[in-house]
Design an enzyme around this catalytic site. Structure first.
Site, mmCIF file in Angstrom:
data_model
loop_
_atom_site.group_PDB
_atom_site.id
_atom_site.type_symbol
_atom_site.label_atom_id
_atom_site.label_comp_id
_atom_site.label_asym_id
_atom_site.label_seq_id
_atom_site.Cartn_x
_atom_site.Cartn_y
_atom_site.Cartn_z
ATOM 1 N N HIS A 82 0.844 -1.193 0.000
ATOM 2 C CA HIS A 82 0.000 0.000 0.000
ATOM 3 C C HIS A 82 0.877 1.239 0.000
ATOM 4 O O HIS A 82 1.848 1.338 0.762
ATOM 5 C CB HIS A 82 -0.919 0.044 1.232
ATOM 6 C CG HIS A 82 -1.727 1.294 1.303
ATOM 7 N ND1 HIS A 82 -2.877 1.473 0.570
ATOM 8 C CD2 HIS A 82 -1.531 2.446 1.994
ATOM 9 C CE1 HIS A 82 -3.367 2.680 0.816
ATOM 10 N NE2 HIS A 82 -2.575 3.290 1.667
ATOM 11 N N ASP A 161 -15.419 3.754 7.474
ATOM 12 C CA ASP A 161 -14.306 4.572 6.981
ATOM 13 C C ASP A 161 -14.759 5.483 5.848
ATOM 14 O O ASP A 161 -14.323 6.628 5.757
ATOM 15 C CB ASP A 161 -13.165 3.674 6.512
ATOM 16 C CG ASP A 161 -12.009 4.480 5.952
ATOM 17 O OD1 ASP A 161 -11.423 5.269 6.719
ATOM 18 O OD2 ASP A 161 -11.713 4.358 4.758
ATOM 19 N N SER A 183 -7.735 4.407 9.155
ATOM 20 C CA SER A 183 -8.408 4.373 7.861
ATOM 21 C C SER A 183 -7.693 3.430 6.901
ATOM 22 O O SER A 183 -8.305 2.540 6.296
ATOM 23 C CB SER A 183 -8.452 5.789 7.270
ATOM 24 O OG SER A 183 -8.946 5.770 5.947
ATOM 25 N N LYS A 187 -8.922 -0.886 5.994
ATOM 26 C CA LYS A 187 -9.183 -1.389 4.641
ATOM 27 C C LYS A 187 -8.258 -2.545 4.292
ATOM 28 O O LYS A 187 -8.664 -3.511 3.645
ATOM 29 C CB LYS A 187 -9.027 -0.259 3.615
ATOM 30 C CG LYS A 187 -10.123 0.807 3.711
ATOM 31 C CD LYS A 187 -10.091 1.747 2.538
ATOM 32 C CE LYS A 187 -8.950 2.742 2.602
ATOM 33 N NZ LYS A 187 -9.173 3.816 3.574
#
Length: 436
Positions: A82, A161, A183, A187
């Site tokens: 990410h 979120d 947040s 996910k």
């Protein structure tokens, strides 16, 4: 305890219990708590922060607010990466083929771009025919059969979120580290996986403008990941100038292909190799130097590029794009921006370049905006490069001729040239493991 009591506690810096946080999130998602009440709590969190227990409770509550995705039927160790956002960040399109060619499954849910940052799904959709609307079952099937899949989030993941993020954006509380960390991690943790690498951007084009705040965010997210049983590592990377040379959807796809062919920009190439080595090392005990040798070999022998082709074709795209860049969208208008003086490139602020690319048509202001897949900016020079007066600094692409003329003026102001040679700092700043 009512939401007013929760707000009052956090306003005075008192730690909230797990039950108080869970009930607050549940009540907000169901509509019992109103936006104006949650806004007050967000601002209290912004100023007074949260401890580790509160952040973990907030993350868990957001995960529990929606569905979770079980990818455990994917064969092998499931790796994920990410990025906290940036300009010219095409790493997923390069890292995925590298990892899957190495033998690690790469099934990823990605997002779209907004503002000055680009979105992986938008970039992929510049390839004719390629679709990203896969179901969870199709992601699993594609990853097992081809080794790689990239799709949008089709499940109802972390609805809390989604509501909170929209409210944070409207209340100037986006940059609160407990809220950013929970947040992002809610996910990622809502989707089953084994190893997670976080690329935390630092600088002009990032949420975190300085190393200290970026390091705090990285440590917070690594702690969350490890507490939830996900092996997590974070690296801090510079985002003072765009990553690579291309900014724009089709342009970045072409740059990703060039990089997989071994002809990409040095900074983008080395970052992707560094990310791949770190992720692979999380799954085995092999020496990093040996892993790096093997990863570089996948570029040299063409296996990573072939893996990209297989991925594209499996998701309906035209695999000829690997050899024929003319398949990608082509802009109807372009303009070269030339240096008005000689010297050395001192700075190319990533944020300003991203905003300019957006205004040329490559990005969105709202999620309803239509993208020009051929629009964007190609930087012929990067920070530290020597230039002579009249050299082409960048080429602008847009379907709007008037935007090009305005863009030329803006880019002249954005790119700074110095008479003195400029030192270029290393792209990777720091690394955060469990235990820090």
């Amino acid at each position: 305890m009512s939401v007013l009591e929760v707000i009052e506690k956090k306003k005075h810096g008192v730690h909230l219990t797990t039950d108080e946080i869970k009930k607050t999130i549940d009540d907000y998602v169901s509509g019992v708590i109103k936006d104006y009440q949650m806004s007050a709590l967000l601002m209290a969190i912004y100023f007074n922060g949260m401890n580790d227990e509160e952040i973990n409770a907030l993350t868990a509550s957001m995960i529990d607010s929606g569905d979770t995705v079980d990818l455990s039927s994917i064969k092998g160790t499931i790796v994920d990466k990410h990025s906290t956002g940036g300009v010219g960040d095409t790493t997923t399109l390069i890292l995925g083929p590298l990892l899957s060619a190495y033998g690690l499954p790469f099934g990823k849910m990605s997002g779209r771009g907004l503002g000055h940052t680009g979105g992986t799904l938008d970039k992929l959709e510049s390839i004719p025919g390629l679709h990203v609307d896969l179901s969870v079952e199709e992601i699993i099937e594609a990853t097992n059969n081809v080794g790689m899949a990239v799709a949008g989030q089709t499940a109802n993941i972390t609805p809390a979120d989604k509501k909170l993020y929209a409210l944070r954006d409207a209340t100037a509380t986006v940059d609160a580290i407990p809220l950013i960390a929970s947040s992002i991690m809610s996910k990622k943790l809502a989707i089953h996986g084994d190893c997670l690498l976080l690329d935390v951007k630092v600088g002009d084009g990032a949420f975190m403008r300085d190393k200290e705040s970026a390091l705090t965010l990285a440590k917070t997210m690594v702690s969350i990941g490890e507490n939830f049983g996900r092996k997590t590592v974070a690296i801090l990377t510079r985002m003072d100038q765009p990553l690579g040379k291309a900014v724009g959807n089709g342009l970045e796809v072409q740059e990703a292909i060039d990089t997989l062919r071994g002809e990409g920009p040095e900074d983008l190439t080395e970052l992707c190799i560094g990310l791949a080595v770190r992720l692979i090392a999380m799954t085995c005990d092999d020496d990093k130097k040996r892993i790096e040798h093997d990863v570089r070999s996948l570029i040299k022998n063409g296996k990573a590029l072939e893996q990209f082709r297989r991925f594209v074709e499996n998701q309906g795209g035209d695999g000829r794009v690997v050899e024929d860049p003319s398949i990608l969208p082509k802009s109807t208008h372009s303009l070269d921006v030339k240096a008005v003086s000689s010297g050395y490139i001192q700075s190319i602020p990533a944020h300003d370049v991203g905003i300019l690319a957006r205004d040329l048509g490559a990005g969105r202001i709202t999620m309803d905006d239509t993208l020009d897949m051929a629009a964007g900016i190609y930087l012929h020079k990067k920070v530290g490069d020597k230039v002579e007066k009249g050299d082409v600094l960048a080429t602008l692409y847009s379907a709007k001729p008037e935007a090009l003329q305005e863009g030329e003026k803006r880019l002249d102001d954005i790119i700074k040239i110095s008479s003195e040679a400029v030192h270029v700092e290393p792209l990777i700043i720091d690394e955060v493991y469990r235990g820090f």
